[in-house]
Design an enzyme around this catalytic site. Structure first.
Site, short mmCIF file in Angstrom:
data_model
loop_
_atom_site.label_atom_id
_atom_site.label_comp_id
_atom_site.label_asym_id
_atom_site.label_seq_id
_atom_site.Cartn_x
_atom_site.Cartn_y
_atom_site.Cartn_z
N GLY A 75 35.49 23.14 23.96
CA GLY A 75 35.32 22.57 25.29
C GLY A 75 35.40 21.06 25.36
O GLY A 75 35.31 20.49 26.45
N GLY A 115 39.56 23.59 20.35
CA GLY A 115 41.00 23.81 20.28
C GLY A 115 41.73 22.65 20.96
O GLY A 115 42.42 21.85 20.31
N ARG A 135 49.17 26.35 33.30
CA ARG A 135 47.95 25.68 33.76
C ARG A 135 48.07 25.08 35.16
O ARG A 135 47.15 25.25 35.98
CB ARG A 135 47.47 24.61 32.75
N CYS A 142 60.00 33.38 40.97
CA CYS A 142 59.86 33.77 42.38
C CYS A 142 58.39 33.81 42.74
O CYS A 142 57.83 34.87 43.05
CB CYS A 142 60.53 35.11 42.62
C1 LIG Z 1 38.57 28.93 24.66
C2 LIG Z 1 37.43 28.90 23.71
C3 LIG Z 1 37.30 27.86 22.79
C4 LIG Z 1 38.23 26.67 22.75
O1 LIG Z 1 38.17 25.92 23.90
P1 LIG Z 1 38.88 24.46 23.93
O2 LIG Z 1 38.79 24.08 25.37
O3 LIG Z 1 40.29 24.70 23.50
O4 LIG Z 1 38.13 23.58 23.03
C5 LIG Z 1 36.26 27.92 21.89
N1 LIG Z 1 35.40 28.94 21.87
C6 LIG Z 1 35.48 29.97 22.74
C7 LIG Z 1 34.49 31.05 22.67
C8 LIG Z 1 36.50 29.98 23.69
O5 LIG Z 1 36.58 30.98 24.56
#
Ligand SMILES: *Cc1c(COP(=O)(O)O)cnc(C)c1O
Length: 421
Positions: A238, A282, A318, A349
Site C-alpha cells: 500500500g 508491490g 486503472r 467499445c
Molecule cells: C494488493 C496487495 C498488496 C500490494 O499492494 P501495493 O499497492 O502494490 O503495495 C499487498 N498485500 C495484499 C494483501 C494485497 O492485496
C-alpha cells in the site's frame, strides 16, 4: 487583463530518451510495456535501507503487481520475497526460484488446491478467516507457523482506493483474532504472525505508523494473555507513488522512524523483541519504473478533441476502472506548451476506455509516440481480452541499456487456443 500563456509545466521525468523509445518502436510493435531495471533496483534498495534498523526486515513483493519472472528474479536479487494470493502466483514464484520462507501466501476465499500448493512449498500462510483454520487442517494440515489477517473495522479508516475497513471483505475481527490464535495454539501451531493492510496507494506515512502501533499493541496483548510467541508482523503493502506531477513521494524515513519508535515503546520495552517486520509492497517498487508505450493512430474532432491510441483499457485498466490519473508524455514534445485539451482513448467499445479526460497536451499529431507513466504495477497485470484485444508485450531495459523481451505479445492463436471450432 493580460492573456495567460498556456501552462508548460506538469512534466514528469522519463528514464529513456525519446530517440531510444522510438528506436524500440521500430523493433517491437506498439503498444508495449517498458520497465527500467535500474529504477526498480533503486526503489528496492531505498525500502531496504529505510528499515535497516528492523531485525531481519523483508519485503515480500506483491506478485499481482507485476507478475513476470524477470521482475521477480531481479527483486529476489535485492532480497525480496514474493507475496502470492493464488495458485498461479505460487507457481510463478516457484518457477522464478523463490520457495519456502521466501513466499508469503496472503489470499482470501481460498480454494483447497491453493492451500495445498502453498503448504507443499513451505510458504508462510496468512489466513483471512477464523473458519480457514479447520479448512486448512482438513485440506492439507496445519503448518508450524500461521499468520492471521486482522481487519480493524470501525477502529480504523481506510482510504479512497481500498475503502473503509468495515466494508472490506478481508480479515478477522478483533474478537475472532483472539479466538483464532487460541485455537491454532491448541491445535499445535508453534509460531505466529499478525497481518493488517488498511490503506492502498497511500502517500501519507501516518496510516502506516498507526497500523504498526495497532499491531504491536495486539502482539503485546496476545503474547501475554495466550502465552504465544509472535515471530513477525506483516504491515501489508500500500505504499503509494506520486502519479501526479505535483504530488510528493512518501516520506519513507519518517515512516520508518515512526515505526521504529513504536517498536521501541511497545515491543522492545516489553521484552517482546526480536519481532520481525515484513511488508508486501508491490506498487512502490515497480509502479514508477514501468511505461505503457503507444502510438497515436487517429485524431478526431467532434464535440471534443480525441487522441486515439493503439493501446486501450485492456492494456491499462486503472484510468477506466478507478478514474486513476496516469501522466502522459508525448515523446519529443515534453517541452512544448500544453495547447489543447484532449480525451485520450483506445479502441474498446466502452466509453470509459479513456487514458485521460480533458487532459492538456502539446499539439498531438498522428504517428506521435506516447508514454503513459507509472504503469509498472497493476498495469499489464490487470490486462484483459474484451473485444478480442490481445495483450501486449513487456520489455525490460537492463542497467547496461540492453532491452530484453520478457513477455511476447499475444497472437490470435493464443486468443483462440481455448476454443473449439
Ligand atoms: C494488493 C496487495 C498488496 C500490494 O499492494 P501495493 O499497492 O502494490 O503495495 C499487498 N498485500 C495484499 C494483501 C494485497 O492485496
Amino acid at each position: 487583463m493580460a492573456r495567460t500563456n498556456p501552462p508548460t509545466i506538469a512534466s514528469k521525468a522519463l528514464p529513456f530518451t525519446p530517440e531510444e523509445i522510438n528506436r524500440l518502436t521500430e523493433r517491437f510493435p506498439t503498444p508495449f510495456y517498458l520497465y527500467d531495471e535500474a529504477g526498480i533496483r533503486r526503489s528496492a534498495r531505498q525500502l531496504n535501507r529505510s528499515f535497516a534498523w528492523a531485525p531481519d526486515f523483508r519485503n515480500f513483493f506483491a506478485v499481482k503487481a507485476t507478475p513476470n519472472p524477470a521482475i521477480l528474479k531481479l527483486l529476489a536479487g535485492e532480497g525480496m520475497g514474493a507475496d502470492c494470493s493464488s495458485l498461479a502466483e505460487l507457481v510463478l514464484a516457484e518457477d522464478s526460484g523463490l520457495t519456502g520462507k521466501d513466499i508469503m501466501f496472503t489470499s482470501n476465499d481460498t480454494p483447497a488446491a491453493d492451500y495445498q500448493k502453498a503448504a507443499g512449498m513451505g510458504a508462510i500462510i496468512n489466513l483471512d478467516d477464523i473458519t480457514h483454520i479447520d479448512y486448512l487442517e482438513r485440506v492439507v494440515g496445519l503448518p508450524e507457523v500461521i499468520c492471521f489477517r486482522y481487519n480493524p473495522g470501525p477502529a480504523r479508516s481506510g482510504n479512497s482506493l481500498i475503502g473503509q475497513p468495515q466494508e472490506a471483505k478481508y480479515g478477522l475481527t478483533r474478537r475472532q483474532l483472539s479466538q483464532a490464535y487460541a485455537i491454532a495454539k491448541q491445535k499445535g501451531v508453534k509460531r505466529f504472525g499478525l497481518h493488517a493492510m488498511v490503506v492502498s496507494n497511500e502517500l501519507d506515512s501516518k496510516p502506516f505508523i498507526e497500523t504498526a502501533e495497532m499491531l504491536f499493541e495486539i502482539v503485546a496483548e496476545l503474547s501475554t494473555t495466550l502465552g504465544i510467541r509472535f515471530e513477525f508482523v506483516n504491515l501489508g503493502g500500500g505504499l503509494g507513488i506520486p502519479y501526479r506531477p505535483d504530488e510528493a513521494e512518501i516520506d519513507l524515513a519518517g515512516l520508518s522512524n515512526g515505526i521504529e519508535r513504536a517498536y521501541r515503546d511497545k515491543i522492545a520495552a516489553r521484552g517482546l523483541d526480536p519481532l520481525r517486520i515484513v511488508m508486501e509492497c508491490g506498487r512502490f517498487l515497480t509502479g514508477p519504473h514501468g511505461f505503457l508505450v503507444a502510438k497515436v493512430l487517429h485524431l478526431k474532432h467532434t464535440y471534443k478533441h480525441y487522441v486515439g491510441l493503439d493501446a486501450s483499457m485492456a492494456d491499462l485498466m486503472r484510468p477506466g476502472m478507478y478514474g486513476a490519473y496516469h501522466h502522459l508524455s508525448v515523446l519529443g514534445k515534453q517541452d512544448q506548451p500544453l495547447r489543447q485539451r484532449y480525451d485520450v482513448t483506445g479502441p474498446l467499445c466502452e466509453n470509459n476506455d479513456k487514458f485521460a479526460i480533458d487532459r492538456l497536451l502539446p499539439a498531438v499529431e498522428v504517428g506521435d509516440t506516447v508514454a503513459i507513466h507509472d504503469a509498472g504495477a497493476h498495469g499489464h497485470a490487470m490486462g484483459f481480452n474484451y473485444n478480442g484485444l490481445l495483450r501486449c508485450a513487456e520489455l525490460l531495459r537492463r542497467p547496461d541499456g540492453e532491452v530484453e523481451l520478457i513477455r511476447r505479445a499475444e497472437t490470435l492463436d493464443d486468443y483462440f487456443a481455448t476454443l473449439r471450432f
